[in-house]
Design an enzyme around this catalytic site. Structure first.
Site, short mmCIF file in Angstrom:
data_model
loop_
_atom_site.label_atom_id
_atom_site.label_comp_id
_atom_site.label_asym_id
_atom_site.label_seq_id
_atom_site.Cartn_x
_atom_site.Cartn_y
_atom_site.Cartn_z
CB SER A 63 -54.68 -7.63 -19.09
OG SER A 63 -54.98 -8.56 -20.11
CD GLU A 120 -3.08 -0.77 0.11
OE1 GLU A 120 -3.13 0.35 -0.43
OE2 GLU A 120 -3.85 -1.70 -0.20
#
Length: 784
Positions: free
Chosen positions: A394, A108
């Site tokens: 529908s 890191e």
């Protein structure tokens, strides 16, 4: 003569000297101006940097040692979820072994012990590595101290990645370096970082992934732990073992370069399987409290919205206030998860039948409750309320057929539509028809009434008029066809309502949709034509106190005339009574005015299930202040022993019973506005055939009704136009010779490769009713 030449030469040289001098002067002047501008810019930037540094957030010791977990709140500020399911364990400096510290620094921030919080050399090195594509760029430009600051005081949202934020981050990092030792900073970082799977801090991660204390970790395990913070999900050893192995090996190589281990040791450790020592059973994590299930589906949608806004819920320490109404959510959960014999009178056939519900506020787009499944075993699984894997049947007819027709052609509510013959799908011999139209009821083909009003077609959920409205096969004469919406206009209209389905020949009577989409789309009818994208989150507050509003911004999706006329026709679905109604009048109440649409999707005609069975049942309805969409069905409908009823039968009413129970509660819970809609000036009220209808004021519409009269008369033995027009009426009585009864679910769509004969189709009361649907070339089972 020669003197003149000399004089001319001198004059020429003088001009050249002057030109050269002028060019040099302009260049010098330009450089001076450029230098002044650059100087001013440097001064401005310097002043800004000093100002940003002075106004940077104050970071306390409690914040540095605290968690970066995020909290989700309901609309009443109750915490309903906290990120991280594992208990966070704080480690002391001496608990972290040297190997783990070396691994973190190596991967890191290799110059961690040399810089003062900001590493200029590292920044330029990372920039060059990114430019050249070198692997040196894997460390990025931020130091460990800067990463600690970022996780303590700022969010990771892309919108927050500004130059101002970077300046403040660097300033705070340099201040922390003066207040804390390197050992303290490294410990703070290793205790705070998110490690995936709900674990915060490396001590917690060691226990979660390996059930070990950190001192007992092997070197490959140390490397995996050290590499996780960069991308906890991308390097998750459970879900992405190849990514985890790649990152672990990166760490081992970095440690070898840093000098913590030799290159031979790194090669040896890289040969270790990635799952070596990995714990596979997390009993405590899986034993979730039952109360968490109540809000689970809603939280899933919240997390999706936060992620879409580019925030990291696990690392940013956010406070997320939602639009969740806890009382409505609890009621919805209780109703959906009730047993077969429940106090609500809802007939659940078994524990396997599923249901999904979304409830929105039409005036804002706020989702106030959502249930994504019934009797769910796991948390944050598939949310059926937002899934678009099932056809709406529908319920989509108002959205794809009739509203676009009103919007584009100014059709009035009494507009005549063709239901005279079967609709044949383009390019096929497959046809669809409406059931029950060959008897002697007030409206039938046998009595010579081949046309029906738009209101009646929608209220009775007839298939053929809907198909003609979208696809357009209705003849006016031998050479003319009626106007129709078409896929382009339908797609344009649906897009404004947040839907982009792939349309086919059967889309007029069903396409794939979610309860979330339907609740939002029907809300646009309810509020006068404004579409709000469904919103679960009200505000997001970052660690530095910045509050971002997440309210949905409404966009006009249709004219107010379209919205009002659709509302009025959808009100008829609820209020209609008699033979040809759908049987929903039992839900009518004096307490509030509502509109609604039902939907039923049948099994394929060539399946082993009876024609009366249903794969999916829907009901979506709304008032001025609430829209509720409900779906019910089975996860695997083709493998159930006893399917849902599509016609009469207790389970045929499941979605409308859930809807009715919840709408009653929602409307009385907060005394919501249930008044009727006021007619806008863009709509004119008219009387047609003894009943109230509406048309767009001041607009002409193409009405081929008169052209159809001769044809109707010849087909009906000179039946009068008055009788024909009365087919728009929903009759309130049944003829004495009929044994038919009203049915609540008459709008069935059947995905099929075998289409029934032409007088069958939409499941109306009575008649032979196996539905039909199809595609442009062949029927599309997925879209019905």
């Amino acid at each position: 003569m020669s003197g003149q030449k000399l004089s001319r030469t001198k004059r020429t040289n003088k001009k050249r000297v002057n030109k050269s001098h002028n060019k040099h002067s302009r260049l010098t002047k330009g450089l001076q101006i450029g230098g002044i501008i650059i100087g001013i810019l440097v001064i401005i930037i310097t002043i800004l940097c000093f100002y940003w540094a002075a106004t940077a957030p104050k970071v306390t010791n409690a914040q540095l040692t605290g968690t970066s977990q995020s909290n989700i709140l309901d609309s009443k500020d109750n915490v309903i979820w906290t990120s991280g399911s594992e208990k966070r364990e704080i480690a002391q400096q001496d608990e972290y072994p040297k190997d783990l510290k070396d691994a973190v620094v190596a991967i890191e921030d290799r110059r961690f012990y040399q810089h003062g919080g900001v590493d200029i050399r590292r920044i330029f090195g990372a920039a060059m590595a990114n430019f050249t594509g070198s692997s040196l760029g894997l460390q990025g430009g931020s130091t460990l101290t800067q990463q600690l600051v970022k996780q303590t005081a700022f969010s990771s949202a892309i919108a927050d990645q500004t130059f101002k934020r970077k300046v403040q981050e660097a300033w705070i990092a340099m201040r922390i370096e003066k207040q804390y030792s390197k050992a303290q900073i490294l410990t703070l970082y290793m205790n705070k970082v998110y490690m995936g799977s709900g674990a915060y801090g490396m001590k917690t991660a060691a226990n979660f992934y390996y059930n070990k204390e950190m001192k007992d970790l092997t070197m490959p395990q140390v490397a995996l732990i050290a590499g996780l913070p960069q991308s906890p999900s991308g390097y998750d050893p459970y879900s992405n073992p190849s990514g985890a192995k790649y990152r672990r090996n990166q760490v081992l190589d970095a440690m070898a370069e840093y000098g913590s281990i030799t290159r031979d040791e790194a090669s040896q450790y890289k040969a270790t399987p990635i799952d070596d020592g990995l714990v596979t059973d997390h009993t405590e994590q899986n034993n979730e409290a039952e109360t968490a299930k109540v809000d689970d589906s809603y939280i899933t949608s919240v997390l999706a919205q936060v992620k879409a806004a580019k925030y990291n819920i696990h690392q940013d320490g956010l406070t997320i206030k939602t639009n969740l109404d806890p009382d409505v959510q609890s009621k919805a959960y209780d109703v959906v998860n009730s047993s077969a014999n429940n106090k609500y009178g809802i007939s659940y056939p078994d524990d396997e039948v599923q249901a999904a519900v979304t409830i929105t506020d039409p005036q804002s787009g706020n989702v106030i409750a959502q249930i994504g499944g019934r009797n769910q075993d796991t948390l944050q699984g598939l949310n059926l309320a937002t899934s678009t894997q099932r056809s709406g049947g529908s319920t989509v007819k108002p959205l794809i057929d009739y509203a676009p027709a009103i919007e584009n052609f100014n059709w009035p509510t009494y507009r005549a539509l063709d239901d005279s013959s079967s609709f044949k799908y383009s390019g096929t011999d497959l046809a669809a028809g409406d059931a029950g139209m060959t008897n002697s009821q007030p409206y039938s083909k046998k009595t010579g009434q081949p046309y029906v009003s738009m209101r009646n077609a929608l209220t009775r959920s007839l298939n053929v008029p809907a198909l003609h409205t979208l696809e357009g096969q209705s003849p006016i004469s031998a050479t003319e066809h009626d106007e129709y919406v078409g896929h382009a206009k339908a797609s344009e209209f649906l897009k404004k309502l947040g839907m982009t389905p792939k349309l086919s020949g059967s889309s007029a009577i069903g396409f794939n949709v979610s309860t979330e989409q339907e609740a939002a789309a029907f809300s646009a009818f309810a509020n006068g034509g404004i579409y709000y994208k469904p919103s679960y989150v009200k505000t997001i507050t970052t660690q530095d106190g910045i509050v971002k509003s997440m309210d949905s911004k409404g966009q006009r999706a249709m004219k107010d005339s379209t919205a009002f006329m659709m509302n009025d026709m959808l009100k008829s679905v609820i209020s209609a009574t008699g033979t040809w109604s759908l049987g929903f009048s039992q839900y009518q109440t004096d307490d509030y005015v509502q509109g609604a649409k039902s939907g039923t999707v049948a099994y394929p005609a060539d399946s082993d299930y009876p024609s009366s069975a249903a794969q999916d049942l829907w009901f979506t309805g709304f008032t001025k202040s609430a829209a509720i969409s409900v779906w019910t069905g089975y996860n695997e409908p083709m493998s159930v022993s006893k399917p849902l009823d599509g016609l009469s039968g207790p389970t045929a009413h499941l979605p409308n019973e859930i809807y009715n129970t919840l709408m009653k509660y929602v409307m009385t819970h907060d005394n919501r506005d249930g008044s009727d809609w006021n007619k806008p000036s863009s709509v004119r009220k008219v009387t047609k055939n003894g009943q109230t209808e509406y048309e767009v004021a001041g607009e002409d519409f193409n009405d081929p009704f008169s052209n159809r009269l001769p044809r109707i008369a010849s087909n009906s033995n000179s039946q009068s136009s008055t009788t024909i027009a009365s087919s728009s009426t929903i009759y309130s009585s049944i003829s004495s010779g009929s044994s038919q009864t009203p049915n609540a679910n008459t709008n069935v769509v059947t995905p099929s490769t075998t289409i029934p004969d032409s007088n069958q189709g939409d499941r109306s009361t009575g008649g032979n009713n196996t539905g039909a649907s199809g595609g442009n070339t062949t029927p599309d089972p997925k879209s019905n």
